[in-house]
Design an enzyme around this catalytic site. Sequence first.
Site, PDB file in Angstrom:
ATOM      1  N   GLU A   1     -27.613  15.991 -86.119  1.00 23.11           N
ATOM      2  CA  GLU A   1     -27.650  15.515 -84.723  1.00 23.11           C
ATOM      3  C   GLU A   1     -27.790  16.681 -83.748  1.00 23.11           C
ATOM      4  O   GLU A   1     -28.541  16.607 -82.776  1.00 23.11           O
ATOM      5  CB  GLU A   1     -26.392  14.697 -84.414  1.00 23.11           C
ATOM      6  CG  GLU A   1     -26.390  13.387 -85.180  1.00 23.11           C
ATOM      7  CD  GLU A   1     -25.172  12.534 -84.894  1.00 23.11           C
ATOM      8  OE1 GLU A   1     -24.049  13.045 -85.086  1.00 23.11           O
ATOM      9  OE2 GLU A   1     -25.342  11.388 -84.457  1.00 23.11           O
TER      10      GLU A   1
ATOM     11  N   GLU B   1     -22.767   9.343 -92.585  1.00 21.56           N
ATOM     12  CA  GLU B   1     -21.658   8.658 -91.889  1.00 21.56           C
ATOM     13  C   GLU B   1     -21.348   7.278 -92.451  1.00 21.56           C
ATOM     14  O   GLU B   1     -20.191   6.866 -92.536  1.00 21.56           O
ATOM     15  CB  GLU B   1     -21.979   8.527 -90.390  1.00 21.56           C
ATOM     16  CG  GLU B   1     -21.914   9.839 -89.613  1.00 21.56           C
ATOM     17  CD  GLU B   1     -23.191  10.661 -89.678  1.00 21.56           C
ATOM     18  OE1 GLU B   1     -24.084  10.341 -90.508  1.00 21.56           O
ATOM     19  OE2 GLU B   1     -23.304  11.629 -88.915  1.00 21.56           O
TER      20      GLU B   1
END
Length: 696
Positions: free
Chosen positions: A109, A129
């Site tokens: 990210e 995640e």
Amino acid sequence: MAQRKGQVVTVEKLGNIALVAVDNPPVNALSHAVRAALTEAIEALDADREVEVVALYAEGRTFIAGADIREFGKPPVPPFTIDVCRTLENAATPIVAVIHGTTLGGGLEIALACHARVALDGTIVGFPEVTLGLIPGGGGTQRAPRVTGITSALDLITTGKRIGAHDALTLGLIDEIASGTPRDVAISSATAVLSGNLATRRIGQLTVTPDPDAIAAATDTLRKTSPHHFAPQKCVEAVAASTLPIEDGIAAERAIFLECQASPQRAALVHAFFAERAVDKIPEKGTPPRVLEALAVIGGGTMGSGITTAALLAGFPVTLAERDGESLEKGRAAIAKNLDGAVKRGKLSEARRTDILTTSLKTTTDLADLAGADLVIEAVFEDMAVKTEIFGALDRVMKPGAVLATNTSYLDIDTIAAATERPGDVIGLHFFSPAHIMRLLEVVVAQKTTADVVATGFALAKRLGKIAVRAGVCDGFIGNRIMSHYRKVGDYLVMDGASPEAIDDALEGFGLAMGPFKVGDLAGLDIAWASRKRLAATRPADERYIPIADRICEAGWFGRKTGKGYYVYDGPTPRPNPDVAAIIAQERQKAGIVPRTFSAEEIVDRYLTAMISEGARVLDEGIALRPVDIDAVFLFGYGFPRHRGGPMFYADTIGAAALVERIKTYAAQDAYFWTVPPLLERLAAEGGTFAALNAD
Ligand code: NAI
């Protein structure tokens, strides 16, 4: 000059180029300190008029590998990853990320929030995640689709899979692949930005073409493939929001992220994640293991061939002993087949397979040929006389200091050890079938097993890529002992009114990969039948005995291998066996039982309560060190659903007092089976939890 920003981020200025290095060993986790220092560094450099380009890279073996696991499950402290990403993306000065190693989750990210991305060859990227019950919460669900399109982003984010640099380049997640040290590539990439040879852009300003069909297809697929999981569907929801302007999409992502964070599945998945690491904390931790170079296995049947395969795949030379040439050939063929499977799965090259079979694997029918092995694992028939005879022989032939291990499922390892003059060297190494695939290894410590032998068992597990759990000696150790107990509940429920398929459906609804009757059919009903016959003479008189399974076996129906068991296997999907329904009806009638109905909830409650009760006894007796060890056994050896955390974690979600109440209610029908374990009684009285018993 390098300038320290805290301890975890370094800034170095080379004329109009600024290098920002993350240095937070071992994996440059995106801890609070890193997030804060990175924000501070970028803000300062963006305001520095000398700096015309920033290159962000990391020291050590990887770029930011993801969130800091020490912060898992705790309330996050700002700046959040999303804030750091906003600072990076909105900076006026172009920022290029140079990534290497495993750039996962928050690391990816951060990279996507920079204005260009260069990956070192060999870099792996991904969004794991979802495996922890979350969605990427640092803008990943918004920025990834802007470069890859919706379909590829969904594939990455809902599965958590990892991809290599070349695939990442094809998808558009990175702009270039380079080789060199991260710092050198950071300098050359920054120079390329300045010369216009590496284009920069803000991904957040790109737009995503809506693709409602892809969203609907992903939702539909996940409903089938992950019916019990919360996070994958939430990933789809977040990716669907990527067609909104970036700040709106990020707000949607944030709301969904918080929803996931509050979900009970999230807590269970984090527990499962830590369980894998927690089981390593054993009293023998500081003791150096013995040298492990060459291994030997005795018995090349189901387990022996699987164990040999696991050892060969881990790079050990292995000598396999069998009773006769024919059995040896069978064992060798099974190992070759397992290795072929590894080649098919891309885990092994053809050349290595041939090399293993011609040089690493030796076979013999003479135990004397095992003498040079550092550790021998016995996997012959489950028969005490056969095993003690073999251990007596091993005692005579094995070199001093060799570890003598048994793969017995239930037998008393102290008795096996007593067949040798060196009981300190004897240990249980209980593998699970198929042994080259299943991750669990119960390391069973007998009365006289020495600390370095225990440490060697754990060291072996690590080399084999397995999760070792320390267990004490009792009938069935941790896993099989608890399973033998709760499996009876299935038979009681059938006798009292539930159908086998209703029980399977209820437990599959809870999340078990396969219900107990389907598992029985798969494993072969004859195995448990043989064990019941063996134990018949010593069965306690007060224990309720359900003869249904015996009647099924007497009819010659052993499950899948005979085409019939609890189910009939004559088509693409098994169907309930009508003849079994008839047997059940007859047995109920004989016993004068009027069948009653059981809801799926009651079936699950009874089954899990039995599992938890026996787990509490296993703990109280010191067979398992902590509740988390039992959880690990069931998660990694028995297909217990990860999103439920394990039986003892699940117990805390019910509460000890409620469990005691349940047991007392069930005891009204069967006071022999349903007794309140003393540990559960104590926890109920004190308002205690199993989780508290996991603390150091
Ligand atoms: P199996 O019957 O498939 O294999 C046993 C092998 O041992 C046979 O190939 C036999 O020829 C060989 N053998 C018997 N006596 C021997 C001797 N004196 N010398 C050399 N080889 C001899 O049995 P399986 O299922 O592999 O079980 C082996 C052991 O592993 C048992 O103790 C069992 O309880 C345990 N175990 C089995 C599991 C399973 O799922 N099948 C799981 C975990 C443990």
